[in-house]
Design a protein around this motif. Structure first.
Motif, PDB file in Angstrom:
ATOM      1  N   TRP A   1       0.832  -1.216   0.000  1.00 51.91           N
ATOM      2  CA  TRP A   1       0.000   0.000   0.000  1.00 51.91           C
ATOM      3  C   TRP A   1       0.862   1.259   0.000  1.00 51.91           C
ATOM      4  O   TRP A   1       0.362   2.363  -0.185  1.00 51.91           O
ATOM      5  CB  TRP A   1      -0.984  -0.025   1.180  1.00 51.91           C
TER       6      TRP A   1
ATOM      7  N   TYR B   1      -1.884   3.726  -7.411  1.00 53.19           N
ATOM      8  CA  TYR B   1      -2.558   4.022  -8.683  1.00 53.19           C
ATOM      9  C   TYR B   1      -4.005   4.447  -8.404  1.00 53.19           C
ATOM     10  O   TYR B   1      -4.582   4.090  -7.378  1.00 53.19           O
ATOM     11  CB  TYR B   1      -2.486   2.804  -9.614  1.00 53.19           C
TER      12      TYR B   1
ATOM     13  N   ASP C   1      -9.682  -5.616  -1.948  1.00 56.21           N
ATOM     14  CA  ASP C   1     -10.621  -6.490  -2.659  1.00 56.21           C
ATOM     15  C   ASP C   1     -11.371  -7.395  -1.702  1.00 56.21           C
ATOM     16  O   ASP C   1     -12.311  -8.067  -2.076  1.00 56.21           O
ATOM     17  CB  ASP C   1      -9.823  -7.379  -3.629  1.00 56.21           C
TER      18      ASP C   1
ATOM     19  N   PRO D   1       6.491  -7.290 -19.337  1.00 54.99           N
ATOM     20  CA  PRO D   1       6.359  -8.311 -20.371  1.00 54.99           C
ATOM     21  C   PRO D   1       7.547  -8.223 -21.323  1.00 54.99           C
ATOM     22  O   PRO D   1       7.945  -7.126 -21.712  1.00 54.99           O
ATOM     23  CB  PRO D   1       5.054  -7.928 -21.082  1.00 54.99           C
TER      24      PRO D   1
ATOM     25  N   GLY E   1      -5.305  -7.362 -15.516  1.00 47.69           N
ATOM     26  CA  GLY E   1      -5.490  -8.085 -14.255  1.00 47.69           C
ATOM     27  C   GLY E   1      -6.152  -7.199 -13.203  1.00 47.69           C
ATOM     28  O   GLY E   1      -6.707  -6.134 -13.522  1.00 47.69           O
TER      29      GLY E   1
ATOM     30  N   THR F   1      -5.123  -5.124 -11.059  1.00 43.00           N
ATOM     31  CA  THR F   1      -4.688  -3.725 -10.974  1.00 43.00           C
ATOM     32  C   THR F   1      -5.359  -2.886 -12.063  1.00 43.00           C
ATOM     33  O   THR F   1      -5.931  -1.833 -11.793  1.00 43.00           O
ATOM     34  CB  THR F   1      -3.146  -3.638 -11.128  1.00 43.00           C
TER      35      THR F   1
ATOM     36  N   ARG G   1      -7.182 -14.389 -10.392  1.00 44.01           N
ATOM     37  CA  ARG G   1      -7.704 -13.580  -9.303  1.00 44.01           C
ATOM     38  C   ARG G   1      -9.107 -13.065  -9.686  1.00 44.01           C
ATOM     39  O   ARG G   1      -9.247 -12.315 -10.649  1.00 44.01           O
ATOM     40  CB  ARG G   1      -6.753 -12.405  -9.100  1.00 44.01           C
TER      41      ARG G   1
ATOM     42  N   VAL H   1       0.561  -8.484 -26.809  1.00 43.47           N
ATOM     43  CA  VAL H   1       1.047  -7.417 -27.687  1.00 43.47           C
ATOM     44  C   VAL H   1       2.174  -7.979 -28.551  1.00 43.47           C
ATOM     45  O   VAL H   1       3.034  -8.700 -28.081  1.00 43.47           O
ATOM     46  CB  VAL H   1       1.537  -6.226 -26.831  1.00 43.47           C
TER      47      VAL H   1
ATOM     48  N   PHE I   1       3.696  -8.646 -10.956  1.00 43.76           N
ATOM     49  CA  PHE I   1       4.860  -8.740 -10.066  1.00 43.76           C
ATOM     50  C   PHE I   1       5.481 -10.119 -10.151  1.00 43.76           C
ATOM     51  O   PHE I   1       4.816 -11.087 -10.503  1.00 43.76           O
ATOM     52  CB  PHE I   1       4.414  -8.454  -8.623  1.00 43.76           C
TER      53      PHE I   1
ATOM     54  N   PRO J   1      -3.524 -19.788 -18.381  1.00 44.09           N
ATOM     55  CA  PRO J   1      -2.268 -19.522 -17.676  1.00 44.09           C
ATOM     56  C   PRO J   1      -2.254 -18.208 -16.902  1.00 44.09           C
ATOM     57  O   PRO J   1      -2.924 -17.248 -17.272  1.00 44.09           O
ATOM     58  CB  PRO J   1      -1.232 -19.474 -18.795  1.00 44.09           C
TER      59      PRO J   1
ATOM     60  N   TYR K   1      -0.201 -16.422 -12.953  1.00 41.68           N
ATOM     61  CA  TYR K   1       0.710 -16.760 -11.868  1.00 41.68           C
ATOM     62  C   TYR K   1       0.072 -17.725 -10.870  1.00 41.68           C
ATOM     63  O   TYR K   1       0.757 -18.325 -10.063  1.00 41.68           O
ATOM     64  CB  TYR K   1       1.292 -15.509 -11.195  1.00 41.68           C
TER      65      TYR K   1
HETATM   66  P1  NDP Z   1      -1.334  -9.661 -13.000  1.00 41.16           P
HETATM   67  O1  NDP Z   1      -0.091 -10.471 -12.999  1.00 41.16           O
HETATM   68  O2  NDP Z   1      -2.546 -10.219 -12.421  1.00 41.16           O
HETATM   69  O3  NDP Z   1      -1.691  -9.184 -14.448  1.00 41.16           O
HETATM   70  C1  NDP Z   1      -0.744  -8.957 -15.466  1.00 41.16           C
HETATM   71  C2  NDP Z   1      -1.483  -8.650 -16.728  1.00 41.16           C
HETATM   72  O4  NDP Z   1      -0.567  -8.400 -17.782  1.00 41.16           O
HETATM   73  C3  NDP Z   1      -2.354  -9.818 -17.185  1.00 41.16           C
HETATM   74  O5  NDP Z   1      -3.588  -9.314 -17.625  1.00 41.16           O
HETATM   75  C4  NDP Z   1      -1.533 -10.407 -18.323  1.00 41.16           C
HETATM   76  O6  NDP Z   1      -2.292 -11.145 -19.241  1.00 41.16           O
HETATM   77  C5  NDP Z   1      -1.005  -9.124 -18.930  1.00 41.16           C
HETATM   78  N1  NDP Z   1       0.085  -9.340 -19.879  1.00 41.16           N
HETATM   79  C6  NDP Z   1       1.278  -9.919 -19.637  1.00 41.16           C
HETATM   80  N2  NDP Z   1       2.016  -9.990 -20.757  1.00 41.16           N
HETATM   81  C7  NDP Z   1       1.286  -9.418 -21.733  1.00 41.16           C
HETATM   82  C8  NDP Z   1       1.497  -9.180 -23.089  1.00 41.16           C
HETATM   83  N3  NDP Z   1       2.634  -9.564 -23.689  1.00 41.16           N
HETATM   84  N4  NDP Z   1       0.533  -8.546 -23.793  1.00 41.16           N
HETATM   85  C9  NDP Z   1      -0.609  -8.174 -23.189  1.00 41.16           C
HETATM   86  N5  NDP Z   1      -0.882  -8.384 -21.896  1.00 41.16           N
HETATM   87  C10 NDP Z   1       0.060  -8.999 -21.177  1.00 41.16           C
HETATM   88  O7  NDP Z   1      -0.925  -8.261 -12.272  1.00 41.16           O
HETATM   89  P2  NDP Z   1      -1.823  -7.244 -11.438  1.00 41.16           P
HETATM   90  O8  NDP Z   1      -0.923  -6.141 -11.044  1.00 41.16           O
HETATM   91  O9  NDP Z   1      -3.078  -6.916 -12.148  1.00 41.16           O
HETATM   92  O10 NDP Z   1      -2.239  -8.078 -10.165  1.00 41.16           O
HETATM   93  C11 NDP Z   1      -1.286  -8.827  -9.423  1.00 41.16           C
HETATM   94  C12 NDP Z   1      -1.880  -9.288  -8.130  1.00 41.16           C
HETATM   95  O11 NDP Z   1      -1.875  -8.218  -7.202  1.00 41.16           O
HETATM   96  C13 NDP Z   1      -3.324  -9.734  -8.172  1.00 41.16           C
HETATM   97  O12 NDP Z   1      -3.506 -11.008  -8.658  1.00 41.16           O
HETATM   98  C14 NDP Z   1      -3.702  -9.616  -6.729  1.00 41.16           C
HETATM   99  O13 NDP Z   1      -3.255 -10.723  -5.997  1.00 41.16           O
HETATM  100  C15 NDP Z   1      -2.947  -8.375  -6.327  1.00 41.16           C
HETATM  101  N6  NDP Z   1      -3.836  -7.214  -6.404  1.00 41.16           N
HETATM  102  C16 NDP Z   1      -4.676  -7.038  -5.374  1.00 41.16           C
HETATM  103  C17 NDP Z   1      -5.518  -6.003  -5.350  1.00 41.16           C
HETATM  104  C18 NDP Z   1      -6.381  -5.848  -4.157  1.00 41.16           C
HETATM  105  O14 NDP Z   1      -6.441  -6.683  -3.284  1.00 41.16           O
HETATM  106  N7  NDP Z   1      -7.073  -4.794  -4.064  1.00 41.16           N
HETATM  107  C19 NDP Z   1      -5.599  -5.033  -6.439  1.00 41.16           C
HETATM  108  C20 NDP Z   1      -4.666  -5.298  -7.494  1.00 41.16           C
HETATM  109  C21 NDP Z   1      -3.829  -6.358  -7.469  1.00 41.16           C
HETATM  110  P3  NDP Z   1      -2.652 -12.698 -18.977  1.00 41.16           P
HETATM  111  O15 NDP Z   1      -3.791 -12.683 -18.012  1.00 41.16           O
HETATM  112  O16 NDP Z   1      -2.990 -13.235 -20.299  1.00 41.16           O
HETATM  113  O17 NDP Z   1      -1.419 -13.345 -18.381  1.00 41.16           O
END
Ligand code: NDP
Length: 601
Positions: free
Chosen positions: A102, A107, A113, A203, A249, A251, A388, A414, A440, A554, A556
């Motif tokens: 935090w 952002y 959540d 990425p 995702g 975020t 998630r 991309v 991350f 797929p 994490y």
């Molecule tokens: P994520 O790892 O969940 O998301 C990464 C995103 O990047 C995915 O949508 C992924 O797609 C995308 N991506 C990766 N490579 C490419 C590419 N080459 N082209 C296009 N898209 C791509 O990260 P976040 O930061 O969203 O979330 C991480 C974690 O943090 C969450 O799962 C959660 O545990 C925590 N979080 C908690 C929150 C809360 O409690 N309030 C709020 C936000 C985050 P793909 O899905 O296809 O892999």
């Protein structure tokens, strides 16, 4: 629907076949290796944009306990140690203040959540009333600061200081802590709560280093460039900008609605859509909050964890998306005249209720998103817990904004980045600013994630000792690493839906062990190899792991869809009887005073 049309039952076989098809599109041979660390022109993504680094003299002093990481884990353990009258607890944190995730994630739109009444720790001790059911980030950060102040944790804290190495000095029975400030401090005990989600990853897209526009990662939001603030003030500077965001995702789901309001044009580059269920946030009624009786938070935590992990209670105190998932599974089971409570029966009930839920989630996309083609692309084709699960009441709506464009990559991601923008499906999107919502480091080694090495007795490092996977007692004590504690959910309760609950119990346990060791003037406390072996064997036999479903799309949660090796599996194990049983077990373990498995010398 006309008056005499009966609803058509969804074709579940076709839906399940589609799940597999969509997963197969996304499986990549490079798995976790598709991501890269921010280096070169992006190396500054690891810097702290919130606090200026002030030079200081290195420290060579000694404290009783040093805790690495100033997030919830450090704050909770620190508070419990202070309650146990350990006065000199030093939290060492690379950020400029307490808060952990935090502190970094500011952002726009960031909020918890899981309901704040169970997510925010120490609410009764601090007297804080969460202003909303799902509190926004600035309030959570302030709560962290308040805990730090109330428990005098600022007195010894070291901020803007990154640990570079921990080393056990067996002759002196002390840990030596080295940092990027030239410190060489000593502590009788160390604890580490460095969290799995704090090192941003990028990425590995072709040409990522060629982009000449402005770029940042969501965990280092650049308000100087965008305008606005973490409280959600409009980002005025984006009004004439073409902005791209990579990633959809949890975020992105929270910040896209704010970008959609602010940007001249917003391009959301999507590889896999998130599942977006209803949020239903609401302000807290202070009169109702006053009616909560002492001990309420523990009761709420236990109620949530029981319901969320398949147990039964008289009422659902928290009532959120997580307990809804569990309620549906229970309803399914109990709707049968002869409920099958075997693991296979429970799994079937989960699948059946999930089928219903995901039909609803996809139908909601059509209800909210006006453009049919966009709506189709925003539909998640996987089970809700494959990724998630997200809950939001403005994310899907953002795609109705005329300046917001969903650029779906049909699972491919991309294609390429160049000096002026992003390529998808042979089309170029010119951008002024590119935001990486790419998550991350989760799957990499403990050393890479924590950023330092821990060297225990006889020069053995934690990475060496854990080469074949984590080995601990209670996820916390490691043989060969005396007076050291690891804090996290793994090899303990493994409760993912509410991480702080794991940390509350860990803090309490560490404080009890340290207080006992101090009271008997022990120089060392260490888990025996036998106790550690027995714990790992118990967990392996139980096979309760987090994620890893190979049929899932797929991410994490399942090692990017790649096979999970036995050592990786060890890093995801939890107590076989589940979180509720673990919390009961550990409370009993620490209160009997026997500390079975540990030796004090
Ligand atoms: P994520 O790892 O969940 O998301 C990464 C995103 O990047 C995915 O949508 C992924 O797609 C995308 N991506 C990766 N490579 C490419 C590419 N080459 N082209 C296009 N898209 C791509 O990260 P976040 O930061 O969203 O979330 C991480 C974690 O943090 C969450 O799962 C959660 O545990 C925590 N979080 C908690 C929150 C809360 O409690 N309030 C709020 C936000 C985050 P793909 O899905 O296809 O892999």
């Amino acid at each position: 629907m006309s008056a005499n049309t009966t609803p058509v039952a969804p074709d579940l076989d076709a839906i399940h076949a589609r799940y597999l098809q969509e997963r197969d599109k996304r499986i990549r041979p490079d798995g976790n290796e598709q991501y890269i660390e921010p280096t070169g022109k992006y190396a500054h993504f690891l810097d702290d944009p919130h606090t200026e680094r002030v030079e200081r003299e290195p420290l060579f002093d000694e404290v009783t306990v040093a805790f690495i990481g100033g997030g919830f884990a450090g704050l909770l353990t620190g508070a419990k140690l202070r309650q146990a009258e350990i006065d000199d607890v030093r939290i060492i944190e690379k950020g400029g203040d307490f808060g952990g995730t935090w502190y970094w994630n500011r952002y726009p739109g960031a909020q918890c959540d899981t309901a704040a009444f169970i997510y925010l720790p120490l609410l009764e001790e601090t007297g804080h009333m969460p202003t909303e059911k799902y509190t926004h980030a600035p309030e959570i950060l302030q709560h962290c600061r308040n805990i730090g102040a109330q428990f005098d944790l600022y007195d010894h804290a070291l901020f803007s200081t990154e640990v570079t190495g921990l080393e056990w000095d067996d002759a002196a029975k002390r840990w030596i802590i080295r940092t990027d400030r030239g410190d060489k401090m000593r502590a009788k005990y160390i604890a580490m709560g460095t969290g799995p989600l704090h090192r941003p990853k990028l990425p590995g897209i072709d040409g990522i280093n060629d982009f000449d526009g402005h770029a940042f990662h969501t965990s280092r939001w650049d308000y100087e460039y965008t305008g606005g603030d973490p409280g959600g003030a409009r980002m005025e500077n984006l009004a004439d900008k073409r902005v791209g965001i990579i990633g959809t995702g949890a975020t992105a789901v929270q910040c896209v609605p704010h970008l959609a309001q602010a940007c001249g044009e917003l391009f959301v580059f999507q590889r896999t859509p998130s599942s977006i269920d209803i949020r239903n946030n609401k302000p807290t009624d202070p009169e109702w909050f006053q009616t909560l009786e002492p001990g309420w938070q523990k009761k709420w935590l236990e109620n949530f964890t029981t319901l969320q992990t398949g147990g039964f209670t008289d009422e659902d105190l928290v009532m959120d998306g997580w307990t809804d998932i569990s309620q549906r599974i229970r309803d399914k089971l109990l709707s049968s005249p002869e409920p099958d409570l075997s693991p296979a029966g429970m799994l079937q009930a989960y699948h059946d209720s999930d089928d219903e839920k995901m039909v609803e989630v996809r139908a909601r996309v059509n209800q909210v998103v006006e453009d049919e083609i966009t709506a189709e692309k925003l539909k998640p084709w996987y089970r809700q817990l494959c990724k998630r699960p997200c809950f939001h009441d403005q994310y899907l709506q953002a795609f109705n904004e005329p300046g917001t464009h969903l650029i779906d990559t049909d699972g491919k991601g991309v294609e390429r980045i160049d000096a002026t923008g992003v390529w998808v499906n042979g089309e170029h999107y010119e951008l002024d600013c590119l935001i990486f919502a790419s998550g991350f480091e989760v799957g990499t080694s403990f050393e890479r994630r924590s950023g330092f090495e821990t060297t225990g007795r006889d020069g053995l490092t934690l990475s060496q000792y854990w080469e074949d996977g984590m080995r601990t007692l209670h996820g916390m004590n490691v043989h060969g690493f005396p007076n050291a504690f690891v804090v996290g959910p793994t090899q303990a309760a493994n409760l993912i839906s509410n991480i702080p609950h794991n940390l509350v119990e860990a803090g309490e346990t560490i404080a009890t062990i340290v207080a006992h060791a101090e009271s008997i003037e022990a120089a060392e406390v260490e888990v025996t190899r036998e106790a550690e072996d027995a714990w790992v064997a118990l967990l392996e036999a139980g096979g309760r792991t987090f994620g890893g479903d190979p049929t899932c799309t797929p991410g994490y949660y399942n090692n990017e869809g790649r096979e999970i090796s036995p050592s990786q599996l060890r890093n995801t194990l939890g107590y076989p009887a589940g979180p509720v049983a673990y919390f009961e077990y550990i409370e009993k373990w620490r209160t009997t005073g026997d500390f079975e498995g540990l030796t004090f010398s």
